[in-house]
Design an enzyme around this catalytic site. Structure first.
Site, PDB file in Angstrom:
ATOM      1  N   TYR A  55     -18.732  17.074  27.758  1.00  0.00           N
ATOM      2  CA  TYR A  55     -19.568  17.924  26.922  1.00  0.00           C
ATOM      3  C   TYR A  55     -21.041  17.544  27.042  1.00  0.00           C
ATOM      4  O   TYR A  55     -21.465  16.466  26.605  1.00  0.00           O
ATOM      5  CB  TYR A  55     -19.141  17.830  25.458  1.00  0.00           C
ATOM      6  CG  TYR A  55     -17.705  18.198  25.183  1.00  0.00           C
ATOM      7  CD1 TYR A  55     -16.972  18.981  26.078  1.00  0.00           C
ATOM      8  CD2 TYR A  55     -17.063  17.770  24.026  1.00  0.00           C
ATOM      9  CE1 TYR A  55     -15.653  19.314  25.827  1.00  0.00           C
ATOM     10  CE2 TYR A  55     -15.742  18.102  23.762  1.00  0.00           C
ATOM     11  CZ  TYR A  55     -15.045  18.874  24.658  1.00  0.00           C
ATOM     12  OH  TYR A  55     -13.733  19.210  24.410  1.00  0.00           O
ATOM     13  N   PRO A 207      -8.972  27.209  17.846  1.00  0.00           N
ATOM     14  CA  PRO A 207      -8.000  27.870  16.969  1.00  0.00           C
ATOM     15  C   PRO A 207      -8.477  29.215  16.430  1.00  0.00           C
ATOM     16  O   PRO A 207      -7.667  29.978  15.897  1.00  0.00           O
ATOM     17  CB  PRO A 207      -7.810  26.854  15.838  1.00  0.00           C
ATOM     18  CG  PRO A 207      -9.105  26.108  15.794  1.00  0.00           C
ATOM     19  CD  PRO A 207      -9.541  25.998  17.222  1.00  0.00           C
ATOM     20  N   GLY A 209      -9.672  31.459  18.426  1.00  0.00           N
ATOM     21  CA  GLY A 209      -9.702  32.328  19.597  1.00  0.00           C
ATOM     22  C   GLY A 209     -11.075  32.419  20.220  1.00  0.00           C
ATOM     23  O   GLY A 209     -11.516  33.493  20.633  1.00  0.00           O
ATOM     24  N   ARG A 210     -11.763  31.264  20.289  1.00  0.00           N
ATOM     25  CA  ARG A 210     -13.125  31.185  20.836  1.00  0.00           C
ATOM     26  C   ARG A 210     -14.063  32.166  20.119  1.00  0.00           C
ATOM     27  O   ARG A 210     -14.955  32.757  20.718  1.00  0.00           O
ATOM     28  CB  ARG A 210     -13.117  31.424  22.350  1.00  0.00           C
ATOM     29  CG  ARG A 210     -12.274  30.380  23.093  1.00  0.00           C
ATOM     30  CD  ARG A 210     -12.389  30.503  24.589  1.00  0.00           C
ATOM     31  NE  ARG A 210     -11.499  29.555  25.264  1.00  0.00           N
ATOM     32  CZ  ARG A 210     -11.794  28.293  25.557  1.00  0.00           C
ATOM     33  NH1 ARG A 210     -12.967  27.805  25.201  1.00  0.00           N
ATOM     34  NH2 ARG A 210     -10.934  27.511  26.183  1.00  0.00           N
ATOM     35  N   GLY A 211     -13.812  32.307  18.803  1.00  0.00           N
ATOM     36  CA  GLY A 211     -14.647  33.157  17.975  1.00  0.00           C
ATOM     37  C   GLY A 211     -14.126  34.565  17.799  1.00  0.00           C
ATOM     38  O   GLY A 211     -14.569  35.281  16.893  1.00  0.00           O
ATOM     39  N   ALA A 214     -12.832  35.103  14.389  1.00  0.00           N
ATOM     40  CA  ALA A 214     -13.699  34.618  13.308  1.00  0.00           C
ATOM     41  C   ALA A 214     -14.750  35.616  12.844  1.00  0.00           C
ATOM     42  O   ALA A 214     -15.254  35.501  11.737  1.00  0.00           O
ATOM     43  CB  ALA A 214     -14.394  33.331  13.745  1.00  0.00           C
TER      44      ALA A 214
END
Length: 335
Positions: A55, A207, A209-211, A214
């Protein structure tokens, strides 16, 4: 915040993935913002912080070490090796390389300890299985690091149940970390059950779903270096098909009395007691919203309706590009 077992550790059921502060979804956030986020997470009850050598090519570990080393006794620290930035051409430009050779893993660990400003990493994952190196050799090297007191427990990321069992026979595996959400169900094929059988925790990254689960995403507005630009689900024609799932999903969130992001995290936590949710964010309000998902209670009926709404049959597109799919070892559903 409820707690769950993560190998030999007891941690918050919802952790914090520390990728977003410097990697993958846009430019790195300012140092002051990253510091506020990490300290806010600690104050809000998060005791599981997860980073990696990859990262920001060490930037995330450096920030975590700078900000949280003074509070080291208050949280469980996880990081990853086996995938990092390497100056392949000698021109100062780092490129991502998967390298699971024992010597590389030992060197990566020593560098990580310095960046993290700690004497020991609690949970150290093999970020990707280097398929040129037998899994037993890579895990054996991590076992040597346990015996040397450099790390306390060994984890694996994005592996199949068969690879997990081979690795566990070489050295106990405390946790497996793989993408898992309503719209990425690969772990349900075999890995969730394999983790339960050997007593390993399962850590669900991405969790939300990569946004996707959300909030309102617009792939056209993604940063030029956003890794989602290479993911088929966010590209036409899949994106339009997947968006059609959201109205019903949001209606279920309203019925449950929570936000869509909280619903995605609560679903993960309700699937099994050995599963942890590991969302990432660079936004303090999103952080606090995510953490409240631990309080959301979903009925069996709501869980069944969610499972029926968003699943491998209703989601359009692969989760990764062809190249990325070749780099992981996870089971896949038949077409």
């Amino acid at each position: 915040m409820q707690t769950r077992a993560l190998g030999p550790f007891t941690v918050s059921a919802i952790g914090l993935g520390c990728m977003n502060i410097c990697h993958a979804y846009g430019p790195p956030v300012p140092d002051a913002q990253a510091e506020r986020l990490l300290l806010a997470a600690l104050d809000d009850g998060v005791t599981h912080f997860d980073t990696a050598a990859l990262y920001g090519f060490g930037a995330s570990e450096t920030t975590v070490g700078r900000v949280l080393s003074a509070h080291r006794s208050r949280f469980t620290l996880a990081s990853k090796c086996g995938m990092q930035g390497v100056d392949v051409k000698g021109d100062g430009q780092l490129v991502r390389v998967i390298d699971g050779r024992p010597a590389t893993l030992r060197a990566t660990c020593e560098a990580a300890l310095k960046r993290l400003r700690t004497d020991v990493i609690d949970l150290y994952y093999l970020h990707r299985w280097d398929k040129q190196v037998p899994i037993e050799e890579s895990v054996g090297a991590l076992g040597d690091l346990v015996r040397a007191g450099k790390i306390r427990a060994v984890g694996l990321s994005e592996v199949s149940a068969a690879t997990l069992r081979k690795a566990h026979a070489e050295h106990p595996i405390a946790a497996v970390q793989t993408e898992y959400s309503l719209w990425t169900r690969n772990p349900e094929i075999a890995v969730l059950e394999a983790c339960r059988e050997i007593g390993a925790a399962f850590v669900a990254f991405s969790p939300t779903g990569r946004g996707f689960l959300a909030g309102d995403l617009d792939p056209a507005a993604f940063d030029a270096k956003d890794i989602r630009r290479s993911m088929p689900r966010f590209a036409a024609p899949h994106w339009a098909a997947n968006q059609r799932l959201l109205p019903a999903y949001r209606a279920i969130a309203a019925e449950a009395g929570c936000t869509p992001a909280q619903l995605s995290l609560a679903w993960v936590l309700h699937k099994a007691p050995h599963i942890h949710a590991l969302p990432g964010t660079a936004n303090i309000e999103h952080l606090r919203e995510n953490n409240r998902a631990a309080d959301v209670v979903l009925s069996a009926d709501l869980m069944q309706r969610l499972d029926a709404l968003i699943n491998p049959r209703t989601v359009s597109g692969s989760r990764y590009s062809d190249q990325a799919n070749r780099e992981v070892d996870t089971e896949v559903f038949a077409d």
